[in-house]
Write a protein that holds these residues in place. Structure first.
Motif, PDB file in Angstrom:
ATOM      1  N   UNK A 180       0.786  -1.002  -0.002  1.00 44.89           N
ATOM      2  CA  UNK A 180       0.055   0.275   0.022  1.00 44.89           C
ATOM      3  C   UNK A 180       0.687   1.405  -0.009  1.00 44.89           C
ATOM      4  N   UNK A 181       2.118   1.045   0.420  1.00 43.40           N
ATOM      5  CA  UNK A 181       3.074   2.332   0.511  1.00 43.40           C
ATOM      6  C   UNK A 181       4.358   2.016  -0.058  1.00 43.40           C
ATOM      7  N   UNK A 182       4.489   2.126  -1.246  1.00 37.49           N
ATOM      8  CA  UNK A 182       5.677   1.504  -2.037  1.00 37.49           C
ATOM      9  C   UNK A 182       6.963   2.498  -2.281  1.00 37.49           C
ATOM     10  N   UNK A 183       6.776   3.836  -1.651  1.00 33.66           N
ATOM     11  CA  UNK A 183       7.683   4.581  -1.935  1.00 33.66           C
ATOM     12  C   UNK A 183       8.329   5.268  -0.329  1.00 33.66           C
ATOM     13  N   UNK A 184       9.538   5.210  -0.399  1.00 32.61           N
ATOM     14  CA  UNK A 184      10.386   5.768   0.852  1.00 32.61           C
ATOM     15  C   UNK A 184      11.253   6.809   0.347  1.00 32.61           C
ATOM     16  N   UNK A 185      11.170   8.162   1.123  1.00 34.10           N
ATOM     17  CA  UNK A 185      12.062   9.222   0.748  1.00 34.10           C
ATOM     18  C   UNK A 185      12.366   9.976   2.005  1.00 34.10           C
ATOM     19  N   UNK A 186      13.331  10.654   1.956  1.00 32.84           N
ATOM     20  CA  UNK A 186      14.136  11.446   2.985  1.00 32.84           C
ATOM     21  C   UNK A 186      14.117  12.827   2.497  1.00 32.84           C
ATOM     22  N   UNK A 234       7.810  22.372  10.321  1.00 30.74           N
ATOM     23  CA  UNK A 234       8.517  23.267   9.822  1.00 30.74           C
ATOM     24  C   UNK A 234      10.076  23.116  10.071  1.00 30.74           C
ATOM     25  N   UNK A 235      10.815  22.706   9.134  1.00 31.28           N
ATOM     26  CA  UNK A 235      12.260  22.465   9.211  1.00 31.28           C
ATOM     27  C   UNK A 235      12.543  21.289   9.900  1.00 31.28           C
ATOM     28  N   UNK A 246      19.015  15.572  13.161  1.00 29.57           N
ATOM     29  CA  UNK A 246      19.776  16.134  12.210  1.00 29.57           C
ATOM     30  C   UNK A 246      20.891  14.876  11.946  1.00 29.57           C
ATOM     31  N   UNK A 247      21.488  14.316  12.713  1.00 26.90           N
ATOM     32  CA  UNK A 247      22.344  13.190  12.720  1.00 26.90           C
ATOM     33  C   UNK A 247      22.075  11.979  12.124  1.00 26.90           C
ATOM     34  N   UNK A 248      20.923  11.521  12.672  1.00 26.02           N
ATOM     35  CA  UNK A 248      20.231  10.248  11.952  1.00 26.02           C
ATOM     36  C   UNK A 248      19.779  10.741  10.549  1.00 26.02           C
ATOM     37  N   UNK A 249      19.424  11.678  10.052  1.00 27.59           N
ATOM     38  CA  UNK A 249      18.931  12.278   9.074  1.00 27.59           C
ATOM     39  C   UNK A 249      20.017  12.109   7.955  1.00 27.59           C
TER      40      UNK A 249
END
Length: 159
Positions: A53-59, A116-117, A146-149
């Motif tokens: 149902x949710x085939x896309x992953x983005x950061x 936001x941010x 921030x670091x994990x991202x």
């Protein structure tokens, strides 16, 4: 005096532990964990989210969000994310994700809001109008520090 200082330090440490433990939202606490869920790194390595149902992953990082309509202060909203990587599926460099924004002073069982941010990993599906619907508070979409991202973006670029 030394005993008082130790008692104050112990009380402070206990309060810090309680505050850290309280950061889990009620919605996330009420969700049953999925035993078959892939980790983010496994999704990147295997090229799939593991959810049909949710085939896309983005950061991405939230550049802005706006109200879609209705009463001001809450309701349907869209978060505009600047996409750093899309290791599974495809997402444009600027992607819009639909979400529900709580009205001031009102809680709900689905308390996942884009800020936001904020930096996020989003598990989603593309809708007919080009926006994305994400998997919600009980899904795997998460706000990241921030670091994990940065770590996940580097991992996605090298795999």
């Amino acid at each position: 005096m030394r005993r008082h200082a130790l008692r104050v330090a112990a009380t402070t440490a206990t309060l810090c532990v309680l505050v850290v433990g309280a950061t889990v939202t009620p919605a996330a606490a009420s969700c049953a964990p999925d035993p078959d869920a892939l980790s983010f790194r496994e999704m990147i390595d295997q090229g799939t989210t593991g959810h049909d149902d949710f085939p896309t992953m983005f950061l991405g990082a939230v550049a802005d969000w706006y109200d879609v309509g209705g009463r001001p202060g809450g309701g349907r909203a869209i978060a505009r994310l600047a996409v750093a990587e899309h290791p599974v599926g495809s997402a444009p460099l600027v992607s819009d994700v639909r979400f529900w924004r709580n009205y001031p002073g009102v809680g709900s069982s689905d308390e996942f809001e884009f800020k936001r941010d904020g930096r996020y990993v989003v598990i989603a599906r593309r809708l007919d109008d080009g926006t994305f619907a994400f998997d919600g508070a009980c899904g795997q979409s998460r706000r990241l520090n921030r670091e994990r991202f940065r770590e996940l973006v580097r991992y996605a670029r090298t795999h």
